[in-house]
Design a protein around this motif. Structure first.
Motif, PDB file in Angstrom:
ATOM      1  N   TYR A  49       0.804  -1.203   0.000  1.00 28.06           N
ATOM      2  CA  TYR A  49       0.000   0.000   0.000  1.00 28.06           C
ATOM      3  C   TYR A  49       0.841   1.258   0.000  1.00 28.06           C
ATOM      4  O   TYR A  49       0.355   2.329  -0.345  1.00 28.06           O
ATOM      5  N   GLN A  50       2.109   1.126   0.326  1.00 26.35           N
ATOM      6  CA  GLN A  50       3.009   2.256   0.169  1.00 26.35           C
ATOM      7  C   GLN A  50       3.198   2.564  -1.311  1.00 26.35           C
ATOM      8  O   GLN A  50       3.321   3.731  -1.698  1.00 26.35           O
ATOM      9  N   ALA A  57       0.564  10.156  -4.847  1.00 24.17           N
ATOM     10  CA  ALA A  57       1.335  11.397  -4.711  1.00 24.17           C
ATOM     11  C   ALA A  57       1.851  11.866  -6.068  1.00 24.17           C
ATOM     12  O   ALA A  57       1.879  13.073  -6.349  1.00 24.17           O
ATOM     13  N   GLN A  58       2.258  10.935  -6.925  1.00 23.14           N
ATOM     14  CA  GLN A  58       2.742  11.297  -8.254  1.00 23.14           C
ATOM     15  C   GLN A  58       1.640  11.948  -9.090  1.00 23.14           C
ATOM     16  O   GLN A  58       1.906  12.794  -9.950  1.00 23.14           O
ATOM     17  N   TYR A  59       0.407  11.572  -8.824  1.00 24.52           N
ATOM     18  CA  TYR A  59      -0.737  12.161  -9.529  1.00 24.52           C
ATOM     19  C   TYR A  59      -1.297  13.377  -8.785  1.00 24.52           C
ATOM     20  O   TYR A  59      -2.328  13.913  -9.184  1.00 24.52           O
ATOM     21  N   ASN A  60      -0.636  13.773  -7.711  1.00 22.68           N
ATOM     22  CA  ASN A  60      -1.128  14.863  -6.861  1.00 22.68           C
ATOM     23  C   ASN A  60      -2.523  14.551  -6.326  1.00 22.68           C
ATOM     24  O   ASN A  60      -3.365  15.436  -6.151  1.00 22.68           O
ATOM     25  N   TYR A  61      -2.754  13.289  -6.073  1.00 25.80           N
ATOM     26  CA  TYR A  61      -4.028  12.796  -5.540  1.00 25.80           C
ATOM     27  C   TYR A  61      -3.820  12.555  -4.045  1.00 25.80           C
ATOM     28  O   TYR A  61      -3.739  11.431  -3.578  1.00 25.80           O
ATOM     29  N   THR A  62      -3.746  13.657  -3.300  1.00 30.73           N
ATOM     30  CA  THR A  62      -3.349  13.611  -1.899  1.00 30.73           C
ATOM     31  C   THR A  62      -4.342  14.376  -1.028  1.00 30.73           C
ATOM     32  O   THR A  62      -5.092  15.226  -1.526  1.00 30.73           O
ATOM     33  N   PRO A  63      -4.346  14.111   0.273  1.00 30.39           N
ATOM     34  CA  PRO A  63      -5.206  14.884   1.179  1.00 30.39           C
ATOM     35  C   PRO A  63      -4.899  16.369   1.131  1.00 30.39           C
ATOM     36  O   PRO A  63      -5.805  17.206   1.233  1.00 30.39           O
ATOM     37  N   GLU A  64      -3.619  16.710   0.978  1.00 26.22           N
ATOM     38  CA  GLU A  64      -3.226  18.119   0.943  1.00 26.22           C
ATOM     39  C   GLU A  64      -3.813  18.824  -0.286  1.00 26.22           C
ATOM     40  O   GLU A  64      -4.319  19.949  -0.199  1.00 26.22           O
ATOM     41  N   LEU A  93      -2.619  -0.137   8.973  1.00 22.78           N
ATOM     42  CA  LEU A  93      -2.749   1.295   8.723  1.00 22.78           C
ATOM     43  C   LEU A  93      -3.490   1.974   9.860  1.00 22.78           C
ATOM     44  O   LEU A  93      -4.297   1.356  10.558  1.00 22.78           O
ATOM     45  N   SER A  94      -3.231   3.256  10.033  1.00 21.33           N
ATOM     46  CA  SER A  94      -4.028   4.030  10.984  1.00 21.33           C
ATOM     47  C   SER A  94      -5.446   4.147  10.448  1.00 21.33           C
ATOM     48  O   SER A  94      -5.697   3.968   9.249  1.00 21.33           O
ATOM     49  N   VAL A  95      -6.394   4.432  11.319  1.00 18.88           N
ATOM     50  CA  VAL A  95      -7.785   4.573  10.893  1.00 18.88           C
ATOM     51  C   VAL A  95      -7.905   5.663   9.824  1.00 18.88           C
ATOM     52  O   VAL A  95      -8.616   5.498   8.815  1.00 18.88           O
ATOM     53  N   LEU A  96      -7.187   6.752  10.012  1.00 18.88           N
ATOM     54  CA  LEU A  96      -7.247   7.857   9.068  1.00 18.88           C
ATOM     55  C   LEU A  96      -6.739   7.437   7.695  1.00 18.88           C
ATOM     56  O   LEU A  96      -7.379   7.715   6.673  1.00 18.88           O
ATOM     57  N   ASN A  97      -5.588   6.761   7.653  1.00 15.03           N
ATOM     58  CA  ASN A  97      -5.031   6.350   6.369  1.00 15.03           C
ATOM     59  C   ASN A  97      -5.872   5.259   5.712  1.00 15.03           C
ATOM     60  O   ASN A  97      -5.969   5.194   4.482  1.00 15.03           O
ATOM     61  N   LYS A  98      -6.479   4.411   6.529  1.00 16.07           N
ATOM     62  CA  LYS A  98      -7.374   3.385   5.997  1.00 16.07           C
ATOM     63  C   LYS A  98      -8.556   4.042   5.290  1.00 16.07           C
ATOM     64  O   LYS A  98      -8.928   3.659   4.171  1.00 16.07           O
TER      65      LYS A  98
END
Length: 322
Positions: A49-50, A57-64, A93-98
């Protein structure tokens, strides 16, 4: 330049597959192989999953990026619910990352399904400018197939009245992304249910017969029922939307959507959830659960999301991947 972590292979559909004058009825689409639903695609094989987090991240598909207001979603399509997601990866995974991985994995599939519906809707509205009897024969047959698919006419009907045209337009419409994300999380336990891992079933769609996936404790008085299995998660999403758009139990949802359209508003997940008290035995409590899921996870913004104008990338788990 995009660098893909993992094996990548490009595939294209033939010209014959792409040469369609009208979009296919959704009932036909939900039974088609995943590969037939895109003109061209690449495949990305991930082993952890990493790998997926790095790819997003490469697609800029991030929470930020999302928090900054970016609503463009890349065409990244999971080909299956990884079988070890429930037993291994999601617990690591953490609940948030899940939650983030689940929503980011499901959103492109929801948007793609809506895109297919929208193609049908646009063509339908275009044809409504003419009376049925004056349409070319090919368009008549397309309309009749669509109307049968959406349960507006019977299998032997050969004409479409003005009232049936209107009913068809009311049914051939999108499901808000926020609502689909909330229901997918609830019905599949964030993708960890046995039915999700065994049959890519994300929305608890019932089926009957020997091929249905049987629950551990089957209520015999309801018959030989189970859950429908799908070749891919996208097919599960398509079937779910078709169910909401055709089953009599969800007429209230369609009425709310129609009212919003008539007021010049785009359908919202929070509003349409009010029409889903019959989706679960919980009744109104299920509606409140959907409202809570959408609110707590800030899903309303997903109703403004759209797919990037780019090639599809299929996310394929390696044989031993989590």
């Amino acid at each position: 330049m995009l660098l893909l972590v993992g094996a990548c292979q490009r595939q294209e559909s033939s010209d014959a597959e792409l040469e369609r004058s009208s979009p296919s009825p959704l009932a036909d689409i939900k039974n088609q192989p995943l590969q037939s639903l895109h003109a061209a695609h690449q495949s990305f094989v991930y082993s952890s999953y990493q790998d997926l987090i790095d790819l997003f991240a490469q697609y800029n598909y991030t929470p930020e990026a999302w928090q900054a207001g970016l609503r463009q979603v890349p065409r990244l399509y999971f080909t299956s619910v990884p079988k070890l997601w429930s037993s291994t990866a999601s617990k690591q995974l953490s609940v948030l990352n899940k939650k983030r991985l689940f929503f980011r994995g499901l959103a492109p599939l929801v948007l793609r399904s809506n895109e297919l519906i929208y193609e049908q809707r646009e063509h339908l509205i275009e044809l409504q400018q003419q009376a049925f009897e004056f349409l070319p024969e090919k368009e008549k047959q397309w309309l009749l197939a669509l109307a049968r698919s959406y349960k507006v006419i019977g299998p032997d009907d050969t004409v479409l009245s003005e009232q049936q045209f209107e009913l068809l337009e009311q049914r051939v419409d999108i499901i808000p992304v926020s609502l689909a994300l909330a229901q997918g999380a609830i019905e599949s336990g964030w993708g960890t249910s046995r039915f999700a891992s065994e049959g890519n079933a994300l929305f608890g769609q019932w089926a009957w017969g020997e091929h249905a996936m049987k629950p551990a404790e089957q209520r015999k008085h309801l018959g030989n029922y189970g859950l429908e299995a799908y070749e891919s998660p996208l097919q599960s999403v398509i079937a779910y939307m078709h169910n909401l758009n055709t089953h009599r139990a969800y007429q209230a949802l369609r009425d709310i959507r129609l009212q919003m359209r008539q007021q010049g508003l785009e359908p919202s997940g929070t509003e349409l959830a009010n029409g889903l008290d019959k989706y679960s035995e919980k009744g109104r409590a299920y509606v409140e659960l959907l409202h809570s899921m959408i609110s707590y996870n800030h899903l309303a913004g997903a109703d403004d999301a759209y797919l990037a104008d780019s090639e599809a990338l299929y996310l394929v788990p390696a044989v031993s991947s989590p």
